[in-house]
Design a protein around this motif. Structure first.
Motif, PDB file in Angstrom:
ATOM      1  N   PHE A  56       0.826  -1.293  -0.046  1.00 21.79           N
ATOM      2  CA  PHE A  56       0.069   0.081  -0.099  1.00 21.79           C
ATOM      3  C   PHE A  56       0.933   1.242  -0.182  1.00 21.79           C
ATOM      4  CE2 PHE A  56      -2.793  -3.092   0.412  1.00 21.79           C
ATOM      5  CZ  PHE A  56      -3.428  -3.493   1.824  1.00 21.79           C
ATOM      6  N   SER A  57       2.199   1.265  -0.127  1.00 25.11           N
ATOM      7  CA  SER A  57       2.798   2.444  -0.305  1.00 25.11           C
ATOM      8  C   SER A  57       3.795   2.168  -1.166  1.00 25.11           C
ATOM      9  CB  SER A  57       3.699   2.834   1.232  1.00 25.11           C
ATOM     10  OG  SER A  57       2.626   3.062   2.158  1.00 25.11           O
ATOM     11  N   SER A  58       3.919   2.703  -2.601  1.00 25.91           N
ATOM     12  CA  SER A  58       4.944   2.462  -3.396  1.00 25.91           C
ATOM     13  C   SER A  58       5.808   3.693  -3.464  1.00 25.91           C
ATOM     14  CB  SER A  58       4.390   2.299  -4.798  1.00 25.91           C
ATOM     15  OG  SER A  58       3.832   3.567  -5.236  1.00 25.91           O
ATOM     16  N   PHE A  59       5.476   4.739  -3.148  1.00 22.20           N
ATOM     17  CA  PHE A  59       6.354   6.195  -3.128  1.00 22.20           C
ATOM     18  C   PHE A  59       6.709   6.454  -4.525  1.00 22.20           C
ATOM     19  CE2 PHE A  59       6.662   4.538   1.306  1.00 22.20           C
ATOM     20  CZ  PHE A  59       6.006   5.771   1.775  1.00 22.20           C
ATOM     21  N   ARG A  60       6.111   6.037  -5.469  1.00 23.25           N
ATOM     22  CA  ARG A  60       6.434   6.130  -6.970  1.00 23.25           C
ATOM     23  C   ARG A  60       5.586   7.210  -7.556  1.00 23.25           C
ATOM     24  NH1 ARG A  60       6.281   0.646  -6.398  1.00 23.25           N
ATOM     25  NH2 ARG A  60       8.027  -0.565  -7.169  1.00 23.25           N
ATOM     26  N   SER A  61       6.303   8.248  -8.222  1.00 24.34           N
ATOM     27  CA  SER A  61       5.734   9.226  -8.904  1.00 24.34           C
ATOM     28  C   SER A  61       5.858   9.275 -10.463  1.00 24.34           C
ATOM     29  CB  SER A  61       6.427  10.730  -8.727  1.00 24.34           C
ATOM     30  OG  SER A  61       5.922  11.722  -9.106  1.00 24.34           O
ATOM     31  N   ILE A  62       4.744   8.771 -11.255  1.00 21.37           N
ATOM     32  CA  ILE A  62       4.861   8.523 -12.818  1.00 21.37           C
ATOM     33  C   ILE A  62       4.622   9.856 -13.409  1.00 21.37           C
ATOM     34  CG2 ILE A  62       2.342   8.100 -12.504  1.00 21.37           C
ATOM     35  CD1 ILE A  62       2.841   5.919 -15.026  1.00 21.37           C
ATOM     36  N   ASN A  63       5.353  10.134 -14.520  1.00 23.45           N
ATOM     37  CA  ASN A  63       5.584  11.323 -15.349  1.00 23.45           C
ATOM     38  C   ASN A  63       4.874  11.049 -16.700  1.00 23.45           C
ATOM     39  OD1 ASN A  63       6.623  13.188 -13.434  1.00 23.45           O
ATOM     40  ND2 ASN A  63       8.216  13.761 -14.380  1.00 23.45           N
ATOM     41  N   GLY A  64       4.674  10.060 -17.140  1.00 22.56           N
ATOM     42  CA  GLY A  64       4.231   9.921 -18.514  1.00 22.56           C
ATOM     43  C   GLY A  64       4.084   8.392 -18.911  1.00 22.56           C
ATOM     44  N   VAL A  65       3.166   8.273 -19.887  1.00 25.99           N
ATOM     45  CA  VAL A  65       2.936   6.910 -20.494  1.00 25.99           C
ATOM     46  C   VAL A  65       2.965   7.047 -21.863  1.00 25.99           C
ATOM     47  CG1 VAL A  65       1.030   4.985 -20.618  1.00 25.99           C
ATOM     48  CG2 VAL A  65       1.347   6.290 -18.262  1.00 25.99           C
ATOM     49  N   ARG A  66       3.546   5.966 -22.443  1.00 25.39           N
ATOM     50  CA  ARG A  66       3.318   5.703 -23.976  1.00 25.39           C
ATOM     51  C   ARG A  66       3.103   4.483 -24.490  1.00 25.39           C
ATOM     52  NH1 ARG A  66       5.988   8.706 -28.439  1.00 25.39           N
ATOM     53  NH2 ARG A  66       6.568   7.312 -30.015  1.00 25.39           N
ATOM     54  N   ILE A  67       2.335   4.436 -25.438  1.00 26.83           N
ATOM     55  CA  ILE A  67       1.922   3.182 -26.249  1.00 26.83           C
ATOM     56  C   ILE A  67       2.169   3.381 -27.635  1.00 26.83           C
ATOM     57  CG2 ILE A  67      -0.244   3.485 -26.583  1.00 26.83           C
ATOM     58  CD1 ILE A  67      -1.066   0.485 -25.911  1.00 26.83           C
TER      59      ILE A  67
END
Length: 223
Positions: A183-194
Motif C-alpha cells: 500500500f505504499s509505493s512512493f512512486r511518481s509517474i510522469n508519463g505513459v506511451r504506447i
C-alpha cells in the motif's frame, strides 16, 4: 555551544517537503521512439504527459504520432487502495504520486491499420539512483513479451516492455501498476506511451550498459 531555536517538528516538516520535491520533478518526459518508427506505415503512438483526474479516464492522448496515428486512445487510472495525501495529482497534472496507496493503469489505442508488435513505456521520476519499476509489469492479453528494459531522459527513468501480438490487431489494451500491498509505493509517474509497428522492436541501450561501454573505452585508452 550554540543551540538552534528551530523546532524539531519544523525541521521534520521541511525535510518532508524536500523529499516530496525530490520525488516530483516537474519536467516533460522525453520518450525515445522505436527504431524505424517514422518510416513504418503501420507505426503509430499515443502519449500522455499530463494527468487530468485522480482516478478513472484521463482522456484521449494529448500527443499522437506516426503514419498509423491511433484513431482513438484512452488512459485509465484504477485506484486499488486509496491514495493518501500528499499523493495524487502533483504539479497541476504533471505527475501522479503514490505516497500511500496503490493504483494501476490501463492504456488503450485503436489503429486504422493492423499492427503486429507493440511497446508500452512509462516514466518514473528519478534518473540518478533510479526508482524500482512497478511490481505489475505491462501486459497485453494474448501477446508474448519480447523483453523489457529502461533508459533515462535526465529527469525520469523510462521503463518499457516489448510485445509480439498473437495476430495482427488494430485495437490493443495494456495494463500495469502497483500491487495492492504493501500500500505504499512512493512512486511518481510522469508519463505513459504506447506504440504499435510492423517489425519487432530493437531494445534501447540502458544507462547501465552505456556506462559500462564508457568505462571499457576508458580502460582501452589507458592501455
Amino acid at each position: 555551544m550554540t543551540t538552534s531555536s528551530i523546532p524539531i517538528k519544523s525541521l521534520l516538516a521541511f525535510g518532508s517537503v524536500l523529499g516530496l520535491a525530490a520525488m516530483t520533478s516537474f519536467a516533460a518526459t522525453t520518450f525515445v521512439p522505436l527504431h524505424g518508427f517514422d518510416s513504418d506505415v503501420r507505426g503509430g503512438s499515443a502519449e500522455w504527459d499530463l494527468f487530468t483526474a485522480p482516478s478513472g479516464s484521463q482522456g484521449a492522448a494529448p500527443v499522437s504520432a506516426g503514419l498509423n496515428t491511433p484513431t482513438s486512445t484512452d488512459l485509465n487510472i484504477n485506484v486499488l487502495v486509496p491514495i493518501q495525501s500528499p499523493g495524487g495529482i502533483i504539479g497541476g497534472g504533471d505527475s501522479y504520486y503514490s505516497h500511500s496507496g496503490a493504483y494501476s493503469f490501463e492504456v488503450a489505442a485503436a489503429f486504422s491499420v493492423g499492427i503486429d508488435f507493440a511497446r508500452v513505456s512509462y516514466a518514473l521520476v528519478g534518473s540518478q539512483g533510479a526508482p524500482d519499476p512497478f511490481p505489475i509489469a505491462p501486459d497485453i492479453a494474448a501477446a508474448t513479451s519480447l523483453g523489457s528494459g529502461s533508459y533515462a531522459d535526465g529527469t525520469n527513468t523510462i521503463f518499457y516492455t516489448d510485445f509480439e501480438l498473437g495476430s495482427t490487431a488494430t485495437d490493443i489494451t495494456a495494463t500495469f501498476g502497483d500491487a495492492p500491498a504493501p500500500f505504499s509505493s512512493f512512486r511518481s509517474i510522469n508519463g505513459v506511451r504506447i506504440e504499435g509497428l510492423s517489425a519487432a522492436p530493437i531494445p534501447e541501450p540502458s544507462s547501465t550498459v552505456l556506462l559500462l561501454l564508457g568505462v571499457g573505452f576508458f580502460v582501452r585508452r589507458r592501455r
